[in-house]
Structures are given as structure tokens and as C-alpha cells.
Write a protein that holds these residues in place. Structure first.
Motif, short mmCIF file in Angstrom:
data_model
loop_
_atom_site.label_atom_id
_atom_site.label_comp_id
_atom_site.label_asym_id
_atom_site.label_seq_id
_atom_site.Cartn_x
_atom_site.Cartn_y
_atom_site.Cartn_z
N TYR A 1 81.25 17.15 -3.87
CA TYR A 1 82.37 17.95 -4.41
C TYR A 1 83.70 17.22 -4.14
N LEU B 1 84.06 14.27 -6.43
CA LEU B 1 84.39 14.68 -7.80
C LEU B 1 85.86 15.11 -7.89
N LEU C 1 85.67 22.05 -12.00
CA LEU C 1 84.82 21.80 -10.83
C LEU C 1 84.57 23.08 -10.04
#
Ligand code: DC
Length: 237
Positions: free
Chosen positions: A164, A167, A180
């Protein structure tokens, strides 16, 4: 000093590639990210209408492979100090890391004819030894005779947190940022674990002679130091 094959396997997003790349750089070995190869085949299928939402068009993909239409290569990028992935001569390094590809790659990696093609290419890359290869089946199927095998793992939550963060850092636009979602990333990690460990051909499993590294509570520096130490022990034997 003798050259060896170093096989690094483990779950997705456990930091395998970072460790493997770092080690390759330190000891002057070639680094090969086999996950990138499965991702590139997935991208090819998506771009050519062989992977619509309804599922993979296996026959069309097999025909493309048999016709030699999918060529995956790596080229060293002096700016990043890492190899970039090329699909039929086009750099696809960024595209293959997107969620659309991550969400579709495991079913592609479960297809026996895809595995056969990539395994053969990977074995050819390791012919001269002096290689660090990371993936899921390197120590079990691609190079069962590798002199050094490492199996890396960490809890699914820790791995999803790392992915995460990665990203978030990579998101270029507000739209990408807004899209996201941590729960989605965690779900993707768990689903991939399941598919990768339960497929029929070359499932993710620990080789009996692999060194195991659970890096849930380790820093990158600690992992790299551990790996380098193990390498030195093995080549000194
Ligand atoms: O390491 P990665 O997340 O980039 O891998 C992408 C996918 O490819 C993942 O679902 C597992 C699969 N894979 C595989 O089956 N065998 C390998 N040697 C490497 C990756």
C-alpha cells in the motif's frame, strides 16, 4: 570465487525483490525478477483482448505463445540501478506493477503452458550461474539444484501495508491516489497467496533445503545483512 545460483522464493509483497536486487548488486550477480515475466504475459493478454472480465482466452494465449509472439527481456537501467522489463521490445516496467495487472496475474501464472515457457527461459538465463532469481518456484521447479535457496515470508497484513505504501508513493495523480484502498490491497495479497499456493503446477511451497526468513519485524538493512552473510557462508564451504 565460485559462481552459484541463488533462488529466492516467497509470498507476494514480502520484500523478496528488494533483497534479491540488493544482494545481486553487492556481489556482482545478474538479477532476474520472474514475477515481472508473469506480469508481462498478463499485460500481453490484457492488451490483446485475451483477458476480458469474463476470464482468460486460453487458446488464443497459447496460440500466441506457440507462435513466439511473446518475448520478455530485461535491460539494465543505469539511472535506477535496476533492470527494466521489456515486452516485445517495449519498456513495460511501470505498467506491469499497476493493480489491474496485479489483480489478474495469478490465474495466468497457474496456466501450465505459461509456466513451461517462462521456466525454460529462466533456466536458460541461469546457465552461466552468477544469478539471483526471485519468484515462487525457483528453488523447487526452476533450479532445484540451486546452491543457495531462501524462502521469505511475512504476515499478510505486514505485506499489504508495504504494498500500500509503495502504491501511495507511486501514484502520480489525485485520481490514482483516491482510487487506492488498503482493504483492497490486503484482499489482493490474500487472494494471490491462496491461488499461488493451491495451483496444480509448481505451487508456492518451501523447498526442504531452503533457509527460511520471516522478515515481519526486520528492517531492510537487517535483511540484506542476513542474506549477504548466508551467501558468504555458502561460497566459503
Ligand atoms: O512477485 P510478483 O508479485 O511480481 O509475482 C506476480 C505473480 O506471478 C504472482 O501471482 C505469483 C506469480 N509468480 C509465479 O507464479 N512464479 C514465479 N516464479 C514468480 C511469480
Amino acid at each position: 570465487m565460485k559462481k552459484i545460483i541463488i533462488a529466492i522464493d516467497g509470498h507476494s509483497s514480502c520484500g523478496k525483490s528488494t533483497m534479491a536486487k540488493q544482494l545481486a548488486k553487492e556481489i556482482g550477480y545478474v538479477y532476474v525478477d520472474t514475477g515481472a515475466m508473469y506480469r508481462a504475459v498478463t499485460l500481453y493478454a490484457m492488451r490483446n483482448g485475451m483477458y476480458p472480465d469474463a476470464g482468460i482466452q486460453e487458446e488464443a494465449l497459447k496460440a500466441a505463445i506457440d507462435a513466439g509472439k511473446i518475448l520478455i527481456t530485461f535491460r539494465f537501467n543505469a539511472e535506477t540501478g535496476r533492470p527494466d522489463t521489456y515486452l516485445n521490445g517495449e519498456k513495460v516496467e511501470d505498467e506491469i506493477r499497476q493493480m489491474e495487472v496485479s489483480n489478474r496475474v495469478s490465474p495466468i501464472a497457474a496456466l501450465p503452458f505459461v509456466r513451461a515457457l517462462l521456466t525454460e527461459q529462466q533456466q536458460a538465463m541461469g546457465k552461466e550461474k552468477g544469478i539471483v532469481m526471485d519468484g515462487r518456484d525457483i528453488g523447487t521447479a526452476v533450479f532445484p539444484q540451486a546452491e543457495m535457496k531462501v524462502f521469505v515470508t511475512a504476515s499478510a497484513k505486514v505485506r499489504a501495508e508495504r504494498r500500500y505504501k509503495e502504491l501511495l508513493e507511486k501514484a502520480k495523480t489525485q485520481e490514482e491516489l483516491a482510487a487506492l484502498n488498503f482493504d483492497e490491497v490486503l484482499k489482493n495479497v490474500e487472494e494471490r497467496d491462496y491461488i499461488d499456493s493451491h495451483r496444480e503446477v509448481a505451487p508456492l511451497r518451501q523447498a526442504e533445503d531452503a533457509l527460511v526468513l520471516d522478515n515481519s519485524n526486520m528492517t531492510r538493512e537487517e535483511q540484506s545483512a542476513w542474506l549477504l552473510e548466508k551467501y558468504k557462508e555458502i561460497v566459503a564451504e
